[in-house]
Design an enzyme around this catalytic site. Structure first.
Site, short mmCIF file in Angstrom:
data_model
loop_
_atom_site.label_atom_id
_atom_site.label_comp_id
_atom_site.label_asym_id
_atom_site.label_seq_id
_atom_site.Cartn_x
_atom_site.Cartn_y
_atom_site.Cartn_z
N TYR A 1 -21.47 -2.64 -63.85
CA TYR A 1 -20.42 -3.63 -63.55
C TYR A 1 -19.27 -3.02 -62.75
CZ TYR A 1 -22.59 -7.46 -65.93
OH TYR A 1 -23.47 -8.47 -66.25
N GLN B 1 -22.32 -19.80 -60.24
CA GLN B 1 -22.87 -18.87 -61.24
C GLN B 1 -22.39 -17.45 -60.92
OE1 GLN B 1 -27.33 -19.93 -61.93
NE2 GLN B 1 -26.78 -20.83 -59.99
N ASP C 1 -18.29 -12.94 -58.68
CA ASP C 1 -17.64 -12.06 -57.68
C ASP C 1 -16.28 -12.56 -57.17
OD1 ASP C 1 -18.32 -14.07 -55.75
OD2 ASP C 1 -20.18 -13.03 -55.19
N HIS D 1 -20.65 -18.55 -65.32
CA HIS D 1 -21.08 -17.31 -65.96
C HIS D 1 -19.93 -16.32 -66.10
CE1 HIS D 1 -25.52 -18.31 -64.79
NE2 HIS D 1 -25.08 -19.01 -65.82
N CYS E 1 -10.05 -1.19 -75.78
CA CYS E 1 -8.88 -2.04 -75.98
C CYS E 1 -7.81 -1.22 -76.70
CB CYS E 1 -9.33 -3.21 -76.83
SG CYS E 1 -8.04 -4.30 -77.41
N THR F 1 -29.17 -20.22 -54.88
CA THR F 1 -29.61 -19.93 -56.26
C THR F 1 -31.12 -20.12 -56.41
OG1 THR F 1 -29.40 -20.49 -58.61
CG2 THR F 1 -28.97 -22.30 -57.05
N SER F 2 -31.73 -19.23 -57.22
CA SER F 2 -33.16 -19.35 -57.48
C SER F 2 -33.44 -20.50 -58.44
CB SER F 2 -33.69 -18.04 -58.06
OG SER F 2 -32.97 -17.72 -59.24
N ASN G 1 -31.26 -22.77 -48.89
CA ASN G 1 -31.86 -21.52 -49.37
C ASN G 1 -32.98 -21.15 -48.39
OD1 ASN G 1 -33.34 -19.55 -50.95
ND2 ASN G 1 -32.39 -20.41 -52.78
N PRO G 2 -33.06 -19.91 -47.95
CA PRO G 2 -34.16 -19.52 -47.05
C PRO G 2 -35.52 -19.67 -47.72
CG PRO G 2 -32.47 -17.81 -47.10
CD PRO G 2 -32.12 -18.79 -48.18
C1 BJW Z 1 -29.99 -17.12 -50.17
C2 BJW Z 1 -29.59 -16.24 -49.18
C3 BJW Z 1 -28.67 -16.73 -48.21
C4 BJW Z 1 -30.95 -15.20 -50.50
N1 BJW Z 1 -28.24 -17.99 -48.28
N2 BJW Z 1 -29.56 -18.36 -50.21
C5 BJW Z 1 -33.99 -23.75 -70.87
C6 BJW Z 1 -35.25 -23.40 -70.46
C7 BJW Z 1 -35.63 -22.06 -70.41
C8 BJW Z 1 -34.74 -21.04 -70.78
C9 BJW Z 1 -33.49 -21.40 -71.19
C10 BJW Z 1 -33.12 -22.73 -71.22
N3 BJW Z 1 -31.82 -22.80 -71.65
C11 BJW Z 1 -31.38 -21.55 -71.86
C12 BJW Z 1 -32.37 -20.67 -71.61
C13 BJW Z 1 -32.28 -19.20 -71.74
C14 BJW Z 1 -31.59 -18.52 -70.57
C15 BJW Z 1 -32.39 -18.79 -69.31
O1 BJW Z 1 -32.09 -19.63 -68.49
N4 BJW Z 1 -33.44 -18.02 -69.08
C16 BJW Z 1 -34.27 -18.18 -67.88
C17 BJW Z 1 -34.44 -16.81 -67.18
C18 BJW Z 1 -35.55 -18.82 -68.25
N5 BJW Z 1 -30.22 -18.99 -70.43
C19 BJW Z 1 -29.22 -18.45 -71.13
O2 BJW Z 1 -29.43 -17.57 -71.96
C20 BJW Z 1 -27.83 -19.00 -70.93
N6 BJW Z 1 -27.20 -19.23 -72.18
C21 BJW Z 1 -27.59 -20.22 -72.99
O3 BJW Z 1 -28.40 -21.05 -72.66
O4 BJW Z 1 -26.94 -20.21 -74.19
C22 BJW Z 1 -27.30 -21.14 -75.19
C23 BJW Z 1 -26.28 -20.95 -76.29
C24 BJW Z 1 -25.51 -22.04 -76.67
C25 BJW Z 1 -24.57 -21.89 -77.69
C26 BJW Z 1 -24.39 -20.64 -78.31
C27 BJW Z 1 -25.14 -19.57 -77.89
C28 BJW Z 1 -26.09 -19.72 -76.88
C29 BJW Z 1 -26.92 -17.94 -70.26
C30 BJW Z 1 -27.39 -17.54 -68.91
C31 BJW Z 1 -26.53 -16.38 -68.40
C32 BJW Z 1 -27.03 -15.79 -67.09
N7 BJW Z 1 -26.29 -14.59 -66.81
C33 BJW Z 1 -26.47 -13.92 -65.53
C34 BJW Z 1 -25.56 -12.65 -65.51
C35 BJW Z 1 -24.10 -13.06 -65.28
C36 BJW Z 1 -23.19 -11.89 -65.16
C37 BJW Z 1 -23.49 -11.03 -63.95
O5 BJW Z 1 -23.34 -11.46 -62.81
O6 BJW Z 1 -23.88 -9.88 -64.17
O7 BJW Z 1 -26.13 -14.80 -64.46
S1 BJW Z 1 -28.20 -13.51 -65.17
C38 BJW Z 1 -28.10 -13.88 -63.46
O8 BJW Z 1 -28.88 -15.07 -63.14
C39 BJW Z 1 -26.64 -14.28 -63.21
C40 BJW Z 1 -26.78 -15.37 -62.19
O9 BJW Z 1 -25.60 -16.15 -62.16
C41 BJW Z 1 -28.00 -16.11 -62.68
C42 BJW Z 1 -28.66 -16.94 -61.62
O10 BJW Z 1 -29.10 -16.15 -60.56
P1 BJW Z 1 -28.90 -16.67 -59.07
O11 BJW Z 1 -27.46 -16.74 -58.77
O12 BJW Z 1 -29.68 -17.90 -58.87
O13 BJW Z 1 -29.46 -15.43 -58.22
P2 BJW Z 1 -30.99 -15.06 -57.85
O14 BJW Z 1 -31.01 -13.65 -57.45
O15 BJW Z 1 -31.92 -15.45 -58.92
O16 BJW Z 1 -31.34 -15.99 -56.61
C43 BJW Z 1 -30.72 -15.81 -55.35
C44 BJW Z 1 -31.24 -16.90 -54.42
O17 BJW Z 1 -30.53 -16.79 -53.19
C45 BJW Z 1 -32.72 -16.79 -54.06
O18 BJW Z 1 -33.35 -18.06 -54.26
C46 BJW Z 1 -32.74 -16.43 -52.57
O19 BJW Z 1 -33.82 -17.02 -51.86
C47 BJW Z 1 -31.43 -17.01 -52.12
N8 BJW Z 1 -30.82 -16.42 -50.91
N9 BJW Z 1 -30.17 -15.03 -49.30
C48 BJW Z 1 -28.66 -18.79 -49.23
N10 BJW Z 1 -28.18 -15.92 -47.15
ZN ZN Z 2 -9.09 -5.23 -79.27
#
Ligand code: BJW
Ligand code: ZN
Length: 243
Positions: free
Chosen positions: A70, A104, A107, A122, A149, A189-190, A214-215
């Site tokens: 991070y 999501q 940054d 997020h 802390c 987003t994916s 998205n590409p």
């Molecule tokens: C371009 C490009 C260009 C390239 N122009 N495009 C339902 C079904 C199944 C699973 C679940 C569900 N509900 C919940 C879940 C579990 C889980 C989940 O979704 N798992 C899946 C993997 C299946 N979800 C969770 O756990 C969430 N929490 C939750 O549901 O809690 C329930 C709860 C309730 C009450 C109490 C307790 C719990 C939380 C999800 C947290 C995700 N965290 C992260 C890290 C954040 C911090 C950090 O940044 O480090 O978030 S993981 C990571 O993935 C990050 C992102 O925000 C997120 C999404 O990724 P993103 O942004 O889409 O990036 P990529 O790399 O995947 O895609 C990039 C895209 O860009 C690609 O498509 C490229 O083609 C494209 N691209 N160049 C435009 N120039």
């Molecule tokens: Zn503290």
């Protein structure tokens, strides 16, 4: 349809809309030089898969390793500049009576580009919180790893890892914005992480015109009215030009 014809179509929809919203992901910041989570070897960080680092389990196992990741990202965010895609979305907020940007990304580049109505689903990496007392502080970019802390507890980045709840009220506000939108832009987003990805269906069910930028194809592609196979930093400025 050519990219410029697609931009014209989206611009026409936006011009007619009172309410619009966008959902952005890591691809939005690619043209600012930041990596995505899942796009090939460039997504790996020193041979670690980011998807295994973004978990409470990884932090429990090796907080120093997760902190190193991070802190390196925080430095990269500071060195990066918003790209034309971020700037275009900020401009849409000025042009549409109500425009909510659901991101999501942690940054902060949308805010730096001038967007105000931003929901950081997020969390953000600019702040950290104490795992013991909950105190929130600006993320210490240097110093001991893991940082601590004043109470002695370990600090963690104020982001949402897998299995964790989203920030209080964030999903509810995002849901309302998606459900009320007449145009919904899904950029960089994916669309595999929930509940964020589910907002595409919320918008679609509400009758919004859903546009993916998205590409590559994603699981959301089949739920969209228009799929634009172009980088967001190229396409979104074309939409603004056509307004
Ligand atoms: C371009 C490009 C260009 C390239 N122009 N495009 C339902 C079904 C199944 C699973 C679940 C569900 N509900 C919940 C879940 C579990 C889980 C989940 O979704 N798992 C899946 C993997 C299946 N979800 C969770 O756990 C969430 N929490 C939750 O549901 O809690 C329930 C709860 C309730 C009450 C109490 C307790 C719990 C939380 C999800 C947290 C995700 N965290 C992260 C890290 C954040 C911090 C950090 O940044 O480090 O978030 S993981 C990571 O993935 C990050 C992102 O925000 C997120 C999404 O990724 P993103 O942004 O889409 O990036 P990529 O790399 O995947 O895609 C990039 C895209 O860009 C690609 O498509 C490229 O083609 C494209 N691209 N160049 C435009 N120039
Ligand atoms: Zn503290």
């Amino acid at each position: 349809m050519t990219i410029s014809a697609q931009a014209k179509t989206v611009a026409e929809r936006i011009r007619a809309a009172q309410r619009a919203a966008a959902l952005s992901g890591a691809g939005m910041s690619v043209e600012s030089g930041l990596p995505t989570f899942r796009s090939g070897s460039r997504a790996l960080w020193r041979n670690h898969d980011p998807m295994t680092l973004a978990t409470p389990e990884a932090f429990g196992r090796d907080p120093a390793l997760v902190w190193e990741w991070y802190r390196e990202r925080l430095r990269a965010h500071g060195a990066a500049q918003p790209n034309p895609g971020h700037v275009a979305l900020a401009e849409l907020e000025r042009r549409v009576p109500s425009f909510t940007l659901i991101t999501q990304n942690v940054d902060g580049l949308h805010l730096r580009a001038g967007s105000h109505d931003v929901i950081e689903l997020h969390g953000d990496v600019r702040t950290s919180r104490c795992v013991r007392c909950g105190e929130r502080v600006p993320t210490p970019i240097d110093g001991k790893t893991p940082p601590r802390c004043a109470c002695g507890g370990v600090l963690r980045p104020n982001v949402v890892w897998f299995g964790e709840a989203l920030p209080a009220g964030a999903y509810e506000r995002a849901y309302e914005a998606a459900a009320a939108s007449e145009v919904f832009i899904v950029a960089g987003t994916s669309a595999i992480v929930f509940p964020a990805a589910g907002l595409v269906e919320v918008a679609r069910q509400a009758g919004s015109f859903v546009v993916e930028v998205n590409p590559d194809e994603t699981p959301a592609t089949s739920r969209c009215d228009l799929s634009v196979r172009a980088p967001s930093g190229e396409f979104l400025p074309l939409v603004v030009e056509q307004l």
